[in-house]
Enzyme design. Structure first.
Site, PDB file in Angstrom:
ATOM      1  N   GLU A 260      49.355 -25.187 -29.100  1.00 45.25           N
ATOM      2  CA  GLU A 260      50.585 -24.774 -28.417  1.00 45.25           C
ATOM      3  C   GLU A 260      51.748 -24.737 -29.399  1.00 45.25           C
ATOM      4  OE1 GLU A 260      53.700 -26.192 -24.901  1.00 45.25           O
ATOM      5  OE2 GLU A 260      51.778 -27.211 -25.155  1.00 45.25           O
ATOM      6  N   LYS A 392      39.603 -41.542 -15.614  1.00 46.93           N
ATOM      7  CA  LYS A 392      39.712 -40.088 -15.747  1.00 46.93           C
ATOM      8  C   LYS A 392      40.091 -39.401 -14.441  1.00 46.93           C
ATOM      9  CE  LYS A 392      36.376 -40.324 -19.494  1.00 46.93           C
ATOM     10  NZ  LYS A 392      35.035 -40.006 -19.997  1.00 46.93           N
ATOM     11  N   ASP A 468      39.195 -40.109 -26.254  1.00 40.83           N
ATOM     12  CA  ASP A 468      38.550 -39.306 -25.213  1.00 40.83           C
ATOM     13  C   ASP A 468      39.617 -38.426 -24.554  1.00 40.83           C
ATOM     14  OD1 ASP A 468      37.223 -38.228 -23.063  1.00 40.83           O
ATOM     15  OD2 ASP A 468      36.233 -40.087 -22.487  1.00 40.83           O
ATOM     16  N   HIS A 566      60.501 -20.754 -27.335  1.00 43.03           N
ATOM     17  CA  HIS A 566      59.113 -20.325 -27.184  1.00 43.03           C
ATOM     18  C   HIS A 566      58.930 -18.877 -27.628  1.00 43.03           C
ATOM     19  CE1 HIS A 566      56.671 -23.505 -25.275  1.00 43.03           C
ATOM     20  NE2 HIS A 566      57.853 -24.001 -24.941  1.00 43.03           N
TER      21      HIS A 566
END
Length: 581
Positions: A260, A392, A468, A566
């Site tokens: 990004e 998670k 993770d 951006h």
């Protein structure tokens, strides 16, 4: 018959059939010592029974005195070694073929080994193991063995079979389904070659090109059995750095793996504002990984009985002793239970040293479940994880109770830095934070999402340091607070993150690239001086990076700079209509 006589050489193999390890000569177990056979046998028999009696006596004493079984003395270590050696000898002497079947197991039937059998008569030449850099001497081909494992007395080949031909046969076998793709590593003994064969077989089976997915330049041995199964290449993610971040008096450069645009640049601007204002400070509020099994009884009354038993302080020590046997770093901290009818959910919390700790706490929980089975024989274990952990998944229990490392990080940005570096003012930031991060998130019914983009920074740091990535879900729980202080001139900003789940050992942290990023932060591996300090420091770094990212993005929104930035940094200038497909 002399038991020491070595067995005759096996019949020669066919072209295309590699020699198996079990086809080579092996020393007999009776060759262990240069003594007569009866003396050697008597010595090992005596050694076996004496050390077995010694260890049983010592362990019985430990059980009586509540000493953990994994705490061993030097004499016990020597006894264990002697017991192991005697067992190996006795098994080898009385069942040498049985033992050698484990030391050098017969490879399963591989279809590509039948190629030579189908095409060549019995008097074909013997083919040695796969060779590299073959050297021609006269009219004969002398193999240069891979890793020099063939020995110096290997006979030369009179007929050569190129590795490319052999690989082609294996690829065809995988494509046809005769050879399972997941067995390539174990059958070939070469992880890189297995990945290349699997990749080519996949392209042929799907008729889809994998050009652009790199294969070379990666250590496939490093992921075998721990990180990724059936690899066909690796994905390239650029790693940028933000900083220096002045956190707790230390200058840190933050590695961030992301695709990004603007993310690293924005975080870097936040680091600059924090540095110019004297730095940020962090506090670890809690450190404990959780696992919550679910068990079922015949009645809700029995489920409540176990709940009261586990939450009784008088029973905690006995349960903790059983739990802590899983690891020398595992220390049980707390047990919280929840009843749903006749089902009981038990949430165990424990410290895990420098590891993230999921496997460690799971082992401890299994020990406790086995221990409880004697007093609660009607307990039916439904699952080692019942989602009351919760791993998670966004969950209120993690937001309230915490999971992993609970961290708060704060800084004070003075008025001049807000104006010159962040290009806005204190009042605008405070108002935006109240309406966006607090009110807006509440209107959306957010769970732990009272922030601008904490998950952006968490994900980038996690990927760079081998964490993770899926645990970004609960690790990104964050509430960002902004308040005007000193008569409205300065800005106090903080992030509170109750469930940062990180480790500096195990999993992806052992890979070369991720290990290098951990080394950049000074938290590589386990801390020898203070176990757990490296993982705790990494958690504070994550929180400090989030603090920098929140500052910069909120400032860009308050100043109306988000769209322009951006467009400048996150848009390609290439004319895609002219790019070849």
């Amino acid at each position: 018959m002399d038991v020491r006589r070595r067995p005759p050489l096996p019949p020669r193999a066919f072209v295309g059939e590699p020699m198996k390890q079990h086809q080579r000569n092996h020393p007999k177990a009776s060759d262990a010592l240069p003594l007569p056979l009866y003396l050697t046998n008597g010595l090992f028999f005596t050694l076996f029974f004496s050390v077995a009696y010694f260890l049983l006596h010592r362990w019985r004493e430990k059980i009586r005195t509540s000493i953990p079984l994994h705490v061993v003395t030097l004499s016990e270590i020597a006894a264990l070694f002697s017991l192991f050696a005697s067992v190996i000898y006795l098994l080898g002497f009385f069942g040498i073929d049985f033992v050698q079947s484990f030391v050098a197991p017969r490879a399963p039937h591989d279809p590509w080994n039948d190629v030579g059998k189908a095409r060549r008569p019995r008097n074909d030449v013997v083919r040695t193991p796969r060779v590299r850099n073959d050297v021609v001497k006269g009219s004969q081909l002398v193999p240069q063995c891979e890793n020099q494992r063939c020995g110096t007395n290997s006979p030369p080949l009179s007929v050569s079979v190129r590795p490319e031909q052999e690989d082609e046969e294996i690829i065809n076998s995988v494509v046809s389904g005769a050879t399972p793709s997941h067995t390539l590593e174990s059958n070939l003994g070469d992880c890189r070659r297995a990945a290349a064969i699997r990749r080519e077989a996949l392209q042929r089976r799907t008729s889809r090109s994998l050009e652009g997915l790199p294969l070379e330049g990666f250590d496939y041995d490093s992921i075998l059995g721990q990180c990724c199964e059936m690899p066909i290449g690796y994905v390239q993610i650029p790693v940028g750095v933000a900083g220096p971040l002045l956190l707790d008096g230390e200058e840190l450069t933050i590695p961030m793996a992301t695709t990004e645009g603007c993310l690293v640049a924005s975080t870097n601007r936040g680091c600059k504002a924090i540095y110019a204002s004297g730095g940020a400070h962090s506090v670890i509020l809690k450190d404990g990984m959780t696992r919550a099994p679910v068990v079922r009884f015949n009645s809700a009354f029995r489920a409540a009985e176990l709940k009261f038993f586990l939450e009784d302080p008088e029973n905690f020590d006995s349960v903790a002793i059983v739990f802590n046997r899983s690891s020398r770093f595992a220390k049980l901290q707390d047990i919280k239970c929840a009843v749903a009818g006749k089902n009981l959910f038990m949430r165990f919390t424990c410290s895990t040293g420098d590891a993230m700790g999921m496997n460690m706490v799971s082992k401890g929980v299994q020990n406790v479940l086995d221990f409880l089975q004697s007093d609660f024989p009607d307990m039916d274990v439904i699952g080692i994880s019942g989602n009351f952990c919760s791993d998670k998944k966004p969950a209120a229990v993690n937001w309230i109770e915490g999971r992993g490392k609970s961290v708060v990080c704060e800084t004070v940005i003075n008025e001049e830095v807000v104006r010159k570096v962040l290009k806005t003012n204190v009042a605008a930031l405070v108002e935006l934070n109240m309406l966006k991060n607090l009110t807006g998130s509440a209107m959306a019914g957010a769970l732990g999402g009272f922030n601008a983009h904490a998950s952006n920074i968490v994900s980038a740091v996690y990927i760079a340091t081998g964490q993770d990535p899926a645990q970004n879900v609960e690790s990104s729980h964050c509430i960002t607070m902004m308040e005007a202080i000193n008569d409205g001139k300065d800005l106090h900003v903080s992030v509170t993150m109750p469930s940062i789940e990180v480790g500096t050992v195990g999993g992806g942290t052992q890979l070369a690239s991720q290990s290098a990023c951990l080394n950049l932060l000074g938290v590589k591996g386990a801390s020898k001086d203070s176990p757990g300090s490296n993982s705790r420091k990494l958690a504070t770094i994550v929180a400090g990076s989030v603090l920098a990212g929140e500052l910069s993005l909120m400032s860009a929104l308050a100043a109306g700079q988000l769209v322009n930035s951006h467009l400048k940094y996150n848009r390609s200038s290439k004319d895609v209509s002219k790019l070849a497909c």
